[in-house]
Each structure stands twice: as C-alpha cells, then as structure tokens.
Design a protein around this motif. Structure first.
Motif, mmCIF file in Angstrom:
data_model
loop_
_atom_site.group_PDB
_atom_site.id
_atom_site.type_symbol
_atom_site.label_atom_id
_atom_site.label_comp_id
_atom_site.label_asym_id
_atom_site.label_seq_id
_atom_site.Cartn_x
_atom_site.Cartn_y
_atom_site.Cartn_z
ATOM 1 N N GLU A 48 87.016 42.201 36.084
ATOM 2 C CA GLU A 48 86.387 41.160 36.016
ATOM 3 C C GLU A 48 85.241 40.223 35.387
ATOM 4 O O GLU A 48 85.847 39.452 34.817
ATOM 5 N N GLN B 187 86.525 37.143 32.414
ATOM 6 C CA GLN B 187 85.810 36.570 32.297
ATOM 7 C C GLN B 187 85.737 35.656 30.922
ATOM 8 O O GLN B 187 86.094 34.517 30.213
ATOM 9 N N GLU C 132 88.870 34.420 29.386
ATOM 10 C CA GLU C 132 89.145 32.672 29.831
ATOM 11 C C GLU C 132 88.055 32.392 29.141
ATOM 12 O O GLU C 132 88.303 30.532 28.675
ATOM 13 N N GLN C 133 86.840 32.732 28.260
ATOM 14 C CA GLN C 133 85.630 31.450 28.098
ATOM 15 C C GLN C 133 86.568 31.514 26.563
ATOM 16 O O GLN C 133 86.428 30.175 26.168
ATOM 17 N N GLY D 57 76.447 32.250 31.117
ATOM 18 C CA GLY D 57 77.440 32.899 31.300
ATOM 19 C C GLY D 57 77.311 34.356 30.190
ATOM 20 O O GLY D 57 77.607 35.807 32.192
ATOM 21 N N GLN E 126 76.418 37.539 32.911
ATOM 22 C CA GLN E 126 77.195 39.236 32.684
ATOM 23 C C GLN E 126 76.475 40.074 32.093
ATOM 24 O O GLN E 126 76.042 41.316 32.332
#
Length: 161
Positions: A81, A85, A88-89, A152, A156
């Motif tokens: 996951e 992410q 996507e970033q 973000g 993480q």
C-alpha cells in the motif's frame, strides 16, 4: 373560525429569498476577486529545475520500495500500500513538472532480510526531508504539493517502524 391570512408576500418564502441572496453575493464576490482563467503563476527556471529534481527523488523512492521488496519478500507484502502511494505521489509530481523525465538516482542496495525495512525507512525519511526542503523554494500549488507529499512520507516513515 376563518383561516389567518399569510403575512408573507406570495411567491418566495423568507428562507428562499435569503438563500438566493447568499448565493448571489457569493457569485458576485467570486467574480470580482478572481483572476482571469488563463493567468497562471509564473515559475522561475530555478523552481522548475528544483521540481524536476524532486521528481527524481520520488522516482528513487519508488525504486527503493521495489528493491526492498525484492530483498525481503515478506516486507513487499507489508508495504504494498505504501509503495502504491509513493507511485501516486510520483504521478502527481510528474504532472506538476511536465517535461521532467529524469532517470532515478541510484541508491545503495538494501540488505537482505529484516534489515531491508530499516533501509527502506531511511530512504522514505530522506525523500520526505528533500521534499520538505524543496517546498520552501516553491510557491503556490507546487509548494502545497511538495509539502503534502513530504507529510505523507513522514506518515509512511512512522508506519515502517
């Protein structure tokens, strides 16, 4: 007893009139204060170069997730996951810095087994720090994007402990 006549004028209720007035005022104020649609914030060449550098940082991070997963297959499942992410970033950064197609910077290979998690955590922390520092040199939406990605990645980093 005869019905009491209504004290409001026919047609609009007070609530409808207030709602329409508020909507009209909002449209009027937005129309008076917004800039023309074609006008965009000017980006300096230094800002463009810095943003392109941050694309490379994020590309390296995406590669680090793959390398850590290869070094520790159990970790790959745990961080799937987070890796998605990071991808996507990267897509958002590429969209903000069109024309920036840089090769990811090579990083050291992760140790095999359980040490891969600590190595990956260091990679995530480094990318977060880089994005946060670059955020200060940007303005507007680019600064917000880099700040959001940095935040973000800090999350993480915490999940990788």
């Amino acid at each position: 007893m005869p019905p009491i006549p209504s004290s409001r004028p026919p047609g609009f209720s007070r609530r409808t009139l207030l709602a329409a007035s508020a909507a009209g005022l909002a449209l009027l104020s937005a129309g008076c204060t917004s800039s023309p649609g074609g006008e965009r914030e000017q980006v300096t060449s230094e800002q463009a170069d810095e943003l392109a550098g941050q694309v490379a940082v994020q590309e390296s991070l995406v590669a680090a997730f793959s390398a850590a997963g290869a070094a520790d297959p159990g970790l790959a499942a745990d961080v799937a996951e987070l890796a998605a992410q990071a991808g996507e970033q990267l897509d958002r950064l590429r969209a903000a810095a069109p024309g920036s197609s840089t090769a990811p910077a090579s990083s050291s290979a992760p140790p095999a087994g359980p040490g891969a998690r600590a190595w990956l955590r260091a990679q995530v922390a480094s990318a977060a720090a880089s994005h946060a520092a670059a955020c200060l040199e940007q303005s507007g939406a680019r600064a917000a994007l880099l700040g959001s990605i940095a935040a973000g990645l800090r999350g993480q980093d915490g999940r990788l402990t």
